[in-house]
Scaffold this motif. Structure first.
Motif, PDB file in Angstrom:
ATOM      1  N   THR A 163       0.845  -1.188   0.000  1.00  0.00           N
ATOM      2  CA  THR A 163       0.000   0.000   0.000  1.00  0.00           C
ATOM      3  C   THR A 163       0.879   1.235   0.000  1.00  0.00           C
ATOM      4  O   THR A 163       2.059   1.158   0.304  1.00  0.00           O
ATOM      5  CB  THR A 163      -0.964  -0.021   1.213  1.00  0.00           C
ATOM      6  OG1 THR A 163      -1.879   1.059   1.074  1.00  0.00           O
ATOM      7  CG2 THR A 163      -0.238   0.121   2.538  1.00  0.00           C
TER       8      THR A 163
ATOM      9  N   VAL B 184      -7.412  -3.920  -0.728  1.00  0.00           N
ATOM     10  CA  VAL B 184      -7.746  -4.711   0.461  1.00  0.00           C
ATOM     11  C   VAL B 184      -9.224  -5.098   0.477  1.00  0.00           C
ATOM     12  O   VAL B 184      -9.584  -6.199   0.900  1.00  0.00           O
ATOM     13  CB  VAL B 184      -7.330  -3.963   1.753  1.00  0.00           C
ATOM     14  CG1 VAL B 184      -8.181  -2.728   1.981  1.00  0.00           C
ATOM     15  CG2 VAL B 184      -7.377  -4.887   2.951  1.00  0.00           C
TER      16      VAL B 184
ATOM     17  N   ALA C 257     -17.073   2.509   1.670  1.00  0.00           N
ATOM     18  CA  ALA C 257     -15.822   2.770   2.397  1.00  0.00           C
ATOM     19  C   ALA C 257     -14.724   3.116   1.419  1.00  0.00           C
ATOM     20  O   ALA C 257     -14.901   3.033   0.203  1.00  0.00           O
ATOM     21  CB  ALA C 257     -15.395   1.544   3.204  1.00  0.00           C
TER      22      ALA C 257
ATOM     23  N   ARG D 117     -14.002   9.417   2.196  1.00  0.00           N
ATOM     24  CA  ARG D 117     -15.088  10.111   2.894  1.00  0.00           C
ATOM     25  C   ARG D 117     -16.391   9.958   2.110  1.00  0.00           C
ATOM     26  O   ARG D 117     -16.400  10.089   0.893  1.00  0.00           O
ATOM     27  CB  ARG D 117     -14.705  11.590   3.016  1.00  0.00           C
ATOM     28  CG  ARG D 117     -15.715  12.401   3.732  1.00  0.00           C
ATOM     29  CD  ARG D 117     -15.250  13.846   3.903  1.00  0.00           C
ATOM     30  NE  ARG D 117     -16.394  14.631   4.322  1.00  0.00           N
ATOM     31  CZ  ARG D 117     -17.203  15.269   3.490  1.00  0.00           C
ATOM     32  NH1 ARG D 117     -16.977  15.247   2.193  1.00  0.00           N
ATOM     33  NH2 ARG D 117     -18.235  15.940   3.948  1.00  0.00           N
TER      34      ARG D 117
ATOM     35  N   HIS E  97     -18.540   3.001   6.390  1.00  0.00           N
ATOM     36  CA  HIS E  97     -17.647   2.376   7.374  1.00  0.00           C
ATOM     37  C   HIS E  97     -16.192   2.652   7.017  1.00  0.00           C
ATOM     38  O   HIS E  97     -15.837   2.842   5.872  1.00  0.00           O
ATOM     39  CB  HIS E  97     -17.973   0.913   7.632  1.00  0.00           C
ATOM     40  CG  HIS E  97     -17.860  -0.044   6.477  1.00  0.00           C
ATOM     41  ND1 HIS E  97     -18.090   0.290   5.169  1.00  0.00           N
ATOM     42  CD2 HIS E  97     -17.556  -1.370   6.466  1.00  0.00           C
ATOM     43  CE1 HIS E  97     -17.926  -0.773   4.417  1.00  0.00           C
ATOM     44  NE2 HIS E  97     -17.595  -1.794   5.170  1.00  0.00           N
ATOM     45  N   TRP E  98     -15.389   2.707   8.076  1.00  0.00           N
ATOM     46  CA  TRP E  98     -14.011   3.208   7.949  1.00  0.00           C
ATOM     47  C   TRP E  98     -13.004   2.094   8.214  1.00  0.00           C
ATOM     48  O   TRP E  98     -13.099   1.413   9.220  1.00  0.00           O
ATOM     49  CB  TRP E  98     -13.810   4.335   8.969  1.00  0.00           C
ATOM     50  CG  TRP E  98     -12.387   4.756   9.197  1.00  0.00           C
ATOM     51  CD1 TRP E  98     -11.504   5.209   8.271  1.00  0.00           C
ATOM     52  CD2 TRP E  98     -11.704   4.777  10.460  1.00  0.00           C
ATOM     53  NE1 TRP E  98     -10.302   5.520   8.879  1.00  0.00           N
ATOM     54  CE2 TRP E  98     -10.407   5.268  10.219  1.00  0.00           C
ATOM     55  CE3 TRP E  98     -12.058   4.441  11.775  1.00  0.00           C
ATOM     56  CZ2 TRP E  98      -9.465   5.425  11.234  1.00  0.00           C
ATOM     57  CZ3 TRP E  98     -11.120   4.601  12.781  1.00  0.00           C
ATOM     58  CH2 TRP E  98      -9.840   5.087  12.503  1.00  0.00           C
TER      59      TRP E  98
ATOM     60  N   THR F 162      -3.317   5.677  13.108  1.00  0.00           N
ATOM     61  CA  THR F 162      -4.035   5.392  11.855  1.00  0.00           C
ATOM     62  C   THR F 162      -3.626   6.353  10.745  1.00  0.00           C
ATOM     63  O   THR F 162      -3.934   6.111   9.586  1.00  0.00           O
ATOM     64  CB  THR F 162      -5.557   5.529  12.051  1.00  0.00           C
ATOM     65  OG1 THR F 162      -5.851   6.894  12.358  1.00  0.00           O
ATOM     66  CG2 THR F 162      -6.074   4.614  13.140  1.00  0.00           C
TER      67      THR F 162
ATOM     68  N   ASP G 254      -5.028   9.016  10.330  1.00  0.00           N
ATOM     69  CA  ASP G 254      -6.240   9.795  10.067  1.00  0.00           C
ATOM     70  C   ASP G 254      -6.458  10.725  11.254  1.00  0.00           C
ATOM     71  O   ASP G 254      -6.213  10.347  12.400  1.00  0.00           O
ATOM     72  CB  ASP G 254      -7.464   8.882   9.916  1.00  0.00           C
ATOM     73  CG  ASP G 254      -7.542   8.261   8.529  1.00  0.00           C
ATOM     74  OD1 ASP G 254      -7.344   8.992   7.538  1.00  0.00           O
ATOM     75  OD2 ASP G 254      -7.786   7.047   8.431  1.00  0.00           O
TER      76      ASP G 254
ATOM     77  N   ILE H 207     -14.046  10.904  10.529  1.00  0.00           N
ATOM     78  CA  ILE H 207     -12.721  10.872   9.898  1.00  0.00           C
ATOM     79  C   ILE H 207     -12.615  12.131   9.034  1.00  0.00           C
ATOM     80  O   ILE H 207     -13.385  12.291   8.090  1.00  0.00           O
ATOM     81  CB  ILE H 207     -12.566   9.626   8.993  1.00  0.00           C
ATOM     82  CG1 ILE H 207     -12.975   8.346   9.745  1.00  0.00           C
ATOM     83  CG2 ILE H 207     -11.152   9.512   8.424  1.00  0.00           C
ATOM     84  CD1 ILE H 207     -12.192   8.075  10.986  1.00  0.00           C
TER      85      ILE H 207
ATOM     86  N   ARG I 248      -5.877   4.515  -2.987  1.00  0.00           N
ATOM     87  CA  ARG I 248      -4.961   5.176  -2.060  1.00  0.00           C
ATOM     88  C   ARG I 248      -3.629   5.463  -2.754  1.00  0.00           C
ATOM     89  O   ARG I 248      -2.966   4.556  -3.237  1.00  0.00           O
ATOM     90  CB  ARG I 248      -4.768   4.260  -0.862  1.00  0.00           C
ATOM     91  CG  ARG I 248      -3.717   4.698   0.106  1.00  0.00           C
ATOM     92  CD  ARG I 248      -3.869   3.871   1.357  1.00  0.00           C
ATOM     93  NE  ARG I 248      -2.667   3.903   2.161  1.00  0.00           N
ATOM     94  CZ  ARG I 248      -2.564   3.329   3.343  1.00  0.00           C
ATOM     95  NH1 ARG I 248      -3.595   2.686   3.849  1.00  0.00           N
ATOM     96  NH2 ARG I 248      -1.446   3.372   4.021  1.00  0.00           N
TER      97      ARG I 248
HETATM   98  P1  AMP Z   1      -7.011   2.102   2.080  1.00  0.00           P
HETATM   99  O1  AMP Z   1      -5.842   1.614   2.817  1.00  0.00           O
HETATM  100  O2  AMP Z   1      -6.834   2.196   0.623  1.00  0.00           O
HETATM  101  O3  AMP Z   1      -8.262   1.349   2.461  1.00  0.00           O
HETATM  102  O4  AMP Z   1      -7.247   3.611   2.542  1.00  0.00           O
HETATM  103  C1  AMP Z   1      -7.417   3.884   3.900  1.00  0.00           C
HETATM  104  C2  AMP Z   1      -7.719   5.339   4.096  1.00  0.00           C
HETATM  105  O5  AMP Z   1      -8.897   5.696   3.347  1.00  0.00           O
HETATM  106  C3  AMP Z   1      -8.064   5.667   5.519  1.00  0.00           C
HETATM  107  O6  AMP Z   1      -6.911   5.854   6.316  1.00  0.00           O
HETATM  108  C4  AMP Z   1      -8.891   6.926   5.365  1.00  0.00           C
HETATM  109  O7  AMP Z   1      -8.080   8.050   5.189  1.00  0.00           O
HETATM  110  C5  AMP Z   1      -9.664   6.649   4.095  1.00  0.00           C
HETATM  111  N1  AMP Z   1     -10.967   6.070   4.402  1.00  0.00           N
HETATM  112  C6  AMP Z   1     -11.328   4.777   4.331  1.00  0.00           C
HETATM  113  N2  AMP Z   1     -12.625   4.633   4.668  1.00  0.00           N
HETATM  114  C7  AMP Z   1     -13.087   5.863   4.979  1.00  0.00           C
HETATM  115  C8  AMP Z   1     -14.350   6.378   5.424  1.00  0.00           C
HETATM  116  N3  AMP Z   1     -15.402   5.594   5.574  1.00  0.00           N
HETATM  117  N4  AMP Z   1     -14.441   7.714   5.654  1.00  0.00           N
HETATM  118  C9  AMP Z   1     -13.379   8.536   5.476  1.00  0.00           C
HETATM  119  N5  AMP Z   1     -12.183   8.100   5.053  1.00  0.00           N
HETATM  120  C10 AMP Z   1     -12.028   6.790   4.816  1.00  0.00           C
END
Ligand code: AMP
Ligand code: COA
Length: 635
Positions: free
Chosen positions: A242, A288, A367, A370, A390-391, A479, A481, A493, A507
């Motif tokens: 990543t 992922v 997800a 944002r 979901h985050w 994180t 974030d 977030i 990402r």
């Molecule tokens: P990834 O590793 O590609 O899944 O990206 C992870 C990043 O995406 C997180 O650290 C956040 O910055 C952003 N992210 C993932 N899900 C959300 C969400 N539901 N709301 C806001 N940001 C998110």
């Protein structure tokens, strides 16, 4: 009285061993564990130490034994290849994966060896992942939109014995020949794989390299089916690279045992789906989300998983998702907000929805970036379903915060992915490392130990793992974030604290792009920021300061750097815009003020930093951004 979610959450923090022991009953083990949570070597925690298991056995074999042999395991739906639909029952999948495992064994691949999978969204990709898991080989899937040099970096890091690929990937308007990309990557890499196994697709032929390449179909036809190999619960199942804070990607390592336990648990408790249900994660196996929710979680739970080789729009229209839901009776859909923004843009009134019966679908999960309130409202209104933000992160492997539909459905607050999922002790810390008050913004961390399925380390780099994730706030996982938790425990977030941007849910590292721009001979200095985009969430924009005396036309240089990023990182970076400026805004100590530049681009209020070297540069930045359609000129 506490609701079921609250009881589960509390127990997961107070008695994690008891909580996850119960969840582990959903998995078949060859040998039980000695320790549920091994805390003997902090900050490295391991789940189910001493246990032996096999992820492929749990994803396929046991369902065949238990009576699901004729249930579809995978439905491959591919509008980009003329509406191909191919169903693999659990018994078909067992046959194919056993053969695939036999092919790998026949090429000398054993437990612990790495296999890179560089594939489009075809069933052979899923079969390859499971075949690796079957013999204990560690797979590393590389997203097909990455360029050869990105693939080469991953080859050198993972040192695979074999690479599995295909003759091509298919985008909406073009066929992408993979073989030249694969050959370039292997040429660039110092490490050379012994074998490449190539899936021949009818849309493109390829010249196989004698002595290195073998054809998938003939290898499968002659393969001796292979059985499951016992692995330790703590052995790696996969490495998934990543974006990090530089162009050097980070290899997230996931285990077998904890991964299975958490993913299986999530299917009922978060997504509220049951064995036998049809589940669809509209993502790509290179991310992922694809690993966890196209392949492993639905199969571990005995569901039918949809493998969709298409796009939300253009294959053939913005009704594609509704067609798939109705045709295959999808119970729960998971995708990125961008996909819904794309559909909404093409069909704002949702007219195409009227032609399909989507009544079997009970929830939509989003997800990866944002979820903007407009898209949330549109999806809720058009589908009439719970729309759940979901985050989560590549590093965690499953969601940290969600509305857990299988436990208790909370009211939705737009802008929040609801509450911490059981297992995750989420806290917001200030710069002093202490928790901030409810509603105050800070760095979001997870208190160690994290629940099963979170990353074990970075491949071959324990030091970097500690440096990136564990050192900033001792005893916690950072994180990267920033955000807040309100009085009711809802998590928000707000932004990344590093250089990661999210482009169409993908990402990407702006630092990685800056490394590429800096290599242009006429570029003296540069910066890349992510600016808000209505469709893709964010888009990268480059700022170039040219060497004095360069005689080249600025536009020509911009075109060259755009091409360089596409060639070096890949089309998926979506880097199309750059501007030339005289100087970059910096602090007196020389730090580039990327945050301020981003606020100008997004027409947000900002304070001129007290430490700025020369405030007048901000006006130049504003004018440059206006020239490419950003900033409303608030400076
Ligand atoms: P990834 O590793 O590609 O899944 O990206 C992870 C990043 O995406 C997180 O650290 C956040 O910055 C952003 N992210 C993932 N899900 C959300 C969400 N539901 N709301 C806001 N940001 C998110
Ligand atoms: N292989 C090769 N190239 C790829 C690719 C792949 N697997 N995936 C994307 N690309 C290319 C695209 O063709 C595009 O190329 P172009 O510059 O020549 O047009 C470029 O990478 C950028 O792709 P993308 O940002 O996806 O833009 P798009 O305009 O092609 O599609 C969406 C926009 C919104 C339809 C698309 O991003 C989408 O479906 N997003 C859903 C989000 C998602 O699946 N996220 C995964 C994490 S959950």
């Amino acid at each position: 009285m506490a609701n079921i979610y609250e009881e589960a959450y509390l127990r997961s923090l107070e008695d994690p061993e008891g909580f996850w022991t119960d969840a582990a009953r959903g998995i078949d083990w060859y040998t039980s564990w000695d320790t549920v949570l091994d805390s003997s070597n902090p900050p490295y925690y391991r789940w189910f130490t001493g246990a032996e298991c096999n992820t492929c056995y749990n994803a396929i074999d046991r369902h065949v034994i238990a009576g699901r042999a004729n249930q579809p395991a995978i439905i491959y739906d591919s509008p980009v290849t003329g509406n191909t639909i191919k169903t693999y029952t659990y018994s078909d999948l067992l046959d194919q994966v056993s053969r695939g495992a036999g092919v790998l064994k026949g090429r000398g691949i054993r437990k612990g060896d790495r296999v890179i999978i560089y594939m489009p969204m075809v069933p052979e990709a899923v079969i390859s992942m499971l075949a690796c898991a079957r013999i204990g080989a560690i797979h590393s899937v590389v997203f097909g939109g990455f360029a050869p040099s990105e693939l080469a970096v991953r080859i050198d890091d993972a040192k695979p014995k074999a690479i599995i690929s295909a003759t091509c990937g298919i985008e909406v308007t073009r066929v992408i020949n993979y073989m030249p990309l694969l050959n370039d990557a292997i040429d660039l890499a110092r490490h050379k794989p012994e074998t490449c196994i190539i899936v021949a697709r009818p849309e493109a032929t390829a010249q196989l390299k004698e002595g290195r390449d073998i054809d998938w179909t003939s290898a499968m036809a002659n393969a001796e089916p292979a059985g499951c190999v016992k692995v330790a619960a703590t052995d790696p199942l996969y490495i998934l690279y990543t974006s990090g804070t530089t162009g050097q990607p980070k290899g997230v390592v996931r285990d077998n045992g904890g991964h299975m336990v958490a993913l299986k648990w999530s299917m009922k408790n978060i997504y509220d789906v049951d064995p036998g249900d049809v589940y669809w994660a509209a993502s790509d196996i290179g991310w992922v989300v694809g690993h966890s929710y196209i392949v492993y979680a639905p199969l571990l739970h005995g569901c039918t998983s949809i493998l969709f080789e298409g796009k939300p729009v253009g294959t053939p229209d913005a009704g594609a998702f509704w067609r798939v839901i109705s045709q295959h009776k999808v119970k729960s859909l998971f995708t990125a907000p961008t996909a819904f923004r794309a559909i909404k843009r093409e069909d704002p009134d949702g007219r195409l929805l009227a032609s399909y019966d989507v009544s079997e679908c009970k929830s939509l999960f989003l997800a990866g970036e944002r979820l903007d309130p407009d898209t949330l409202r549109w999806a809720e209104e058009k589908l009439g379903l719970p729309v759940i933000d979901h985050w989560w992160q590549t590093e965690t492997g499953w969601s940290i915060a969600s509305n857990c539909l299988g436990l208790h459905a909370f009211d939705i607050k737009p802008g929040s992915p609801t509450k911490a999922v059981p297992g995750w002790d989420v806290q917001v810390l200030g710069e002093n490392g202490l928790p901030v008050a409810a509603g105050e913004i800070g760095a979001i961390v997870v208190k160690l130990p994290m629940p099963p399925s979170s990353l074990l380390t970075l491949w071959g780099n324990d030091d970097l793992f500690r440096e990136k994730y564990l050192n900033q706030f001792p005893g916690c996982y950072s994180t990267a974030d920033a955000g807040m938790i309100d009085e009711e425990g809802y998590i928000y977030i707000m932004a990344r604290t590093d250089d990661i941007i999210n482009v169409a849910g993908h990402r990407l590292s702006t630092g990685g792009m800056e490394e590429v721009l800096a290599e242009h001979p006429d570029v003296a200095e540069c910066a890349v920021i992510g600016v808000a985009d209505q469709l893709k969430g964010q888009l990268p924009v480059g700022f170039l300061v040219l060497n004095s005396g360069t005689s080249k036309d600025g536009q020509e240089i911009i075109e060259e750097v755009v091409k360089m990023v596409r060639d070096r990182i890949g089309a998926v970076a979506a880097f199309r815009q750059a501007v030339i400026i005289d100087r970059l805004p910096k602090t007196r100590s020389g730090k580039i003020l990327r945050g301020t530049m981003q606020k100008i681009a997004d027409s947000e209020d900002y304070k001129v930093p007290a430490t700025i070297d020369d405030p007048e540069i901000l006006e130049e930045i504003d004018i440059a951004l206006q020239s490419i359609g950003y900033s409303s000129g608030i400076y």
